[in-house]
Design a protein around this motif. Sequence first.
Motif, short mmCIF file in Angstrom:
data_model
loop_
_atom_site.label_atom_id
_atom_site.label_comp_id
_atom_site.label_asym_id
_atom_site.label_seq_id
_atom_site.Cartn_x
_atom_site.Cartn_y
_atom_site.Cartn_z
N LEU A 119 -3.33 11.66 3.57
CA LEU A 119 -3.65 10.25 3.83
C LEU A 119 -2.39 9.45 4.12
O LEU A 119 -2.38 8.56 4.97
N LEU B 100 -5.96 0.50 -0.30
CA LEU B 100 -7.06 1.44 -0.48
C LEU B 100 -8.05 0.86 -1.48
O LEU B 100 -7.72 -0.03 -2.27
N PRO B 101 -9.29 1.37 -1.50
CA PRO B 101 -10.25 0.93 -2.51
C PRO B 101 -9.72 1.25 -3.91
O PRO B 101 -8.87 2.14 -4.08
N VAL C 50 0.82 -1.21 0.00
CA VAL C 50 0.00 0.00 0.00
C VAL C 50 0.85 1.26 0.00
O VAL C 50 0.40 2.32 -0.47
N ARG D 102 -1.96 7.67 -4.06
CA ARG D 102 -2.82 8.50 -3.21
C ARG D 102 -2.22 8.77 -1.85
O ARG D 102 -2.67 9.65 -1.12
N LEU D 103 -1.18 8.02 -1.49
CA LEU D 103 -0.50 8.25 -0.22
C LEU D 103 0.64 9.26 -0.35
O LEU D 103 1.31 9.57 0.63
N HIS E 17 -3.59 -2.13 5.07
CA HIS E 17 -4.58 -2.60 4.11
C HIS E 17 -4.59 -1.74 2.85
O HIS E 17 -4.38 -0.51 2.92
N THR F 226 -4.70 -2.10 10.32
CA THR F 226 -5.46 -1.62 9.17
C THR F 226 -4.67 -0.63 8.32
O THR F 226 -5.00 -0.42 7.15
N TRP F 227 -3.64 -0.04 8.87
CA TRP F 227 -2.82 0.87 8.09
C TRP F 227 -2.11 0.14 6.94
O TRP F 227 -1.70 0.77 5.96
N ARG G 219 -1.42 7.35 7.52
CA ARG G 219 -0.97 5.96 7.56
C ARG G 219 0.36 5.81 8.31
O ARG G 219 0.56 4.85 9.04
N ASP H 108 0.98 3.24 -3.19
CA ASP H 108 -0.23 3.79 -3.78
C ASP H 108 -0.05 5.30 -3.97
O ASP H 108 0.28 6.01 -3.01
#
Length: 266
Positions: A182, A208-209, A165, A170-171, A206, A203-204, A186, A168
């Motif tokens: 975001l 993202l959608p 993740v 988006r991070l 996991h 959960t950090w 995380r 990603d």
Amino acid sequence: MPGTDAPYRRYVALGDSQTEGLGDGDEATGLRGFADRLAEHLAHHNPGLSYANLAVRGRLAAQVHTEQLAPALSHRPDLATVVAGVNDLLRPRFDADHVAHHLEAMFAALTAQGARVATLTFPDPARITPLARPLAPRVVALNQRIREAAGRHGVTVAETSRHPVVADPRLWSTDRLHASPLGHQRIAAALAHALGLPGTDDTWTHPLPPPATPVLTGWRAAPAELRWTATFLGPWLTRRLRGRSSGDGHTAKRPDLGPVDARRPG
């Protein structure tokens, strides 16, 4: 040493731009970042927590050591985070042992004074931008030395490098060097989980959608890579050639211990 059953009273963050909070907020509204977010989590469970953030953007590990360690020790923290080394990775003459020496000196001094210390490992930059592929061996070398130094001093390591993740987009902010809001969220969650703080889990890690629009790859990504080079990489290289740093003229945003607003949302 404090644990989850012994509240932390004084948290001090040492580091560079990530710890300062670049990518999470702006100069007008104020920077937040993972250290602020971790402090807010701590304060929610530990009323009365005091927090100082000594980080300054652009600092090399040696500068973090020489400029921030003494003030950090003067605050007598029972929790400290030390995150540095990325600026060293980007220099032409990177020396993993040299960086690790300064990190370990900070680990040793802080733990010897009784603080619990946490740090993290860094993701492979080639997973974030293909142009950074030559840096991958440097990151592997530095991460291994961070783990070894941390092990010698009982330092907690959040293994952010090991989870898909972290690549990603988006991070990450548009400059691909600093985490997005975001991403900072995380990182704070990773450190809190590694420290075993109340209300944390994995959960950090996991994914993202799925994104609303597909991520461009191959030749379709070329225009974006060129824009990134012109907008961010080029100016960064120009500063290096001129012997300048993004941290010139900047000082720590929270040099003194102070209260934390635990009501701020994550």
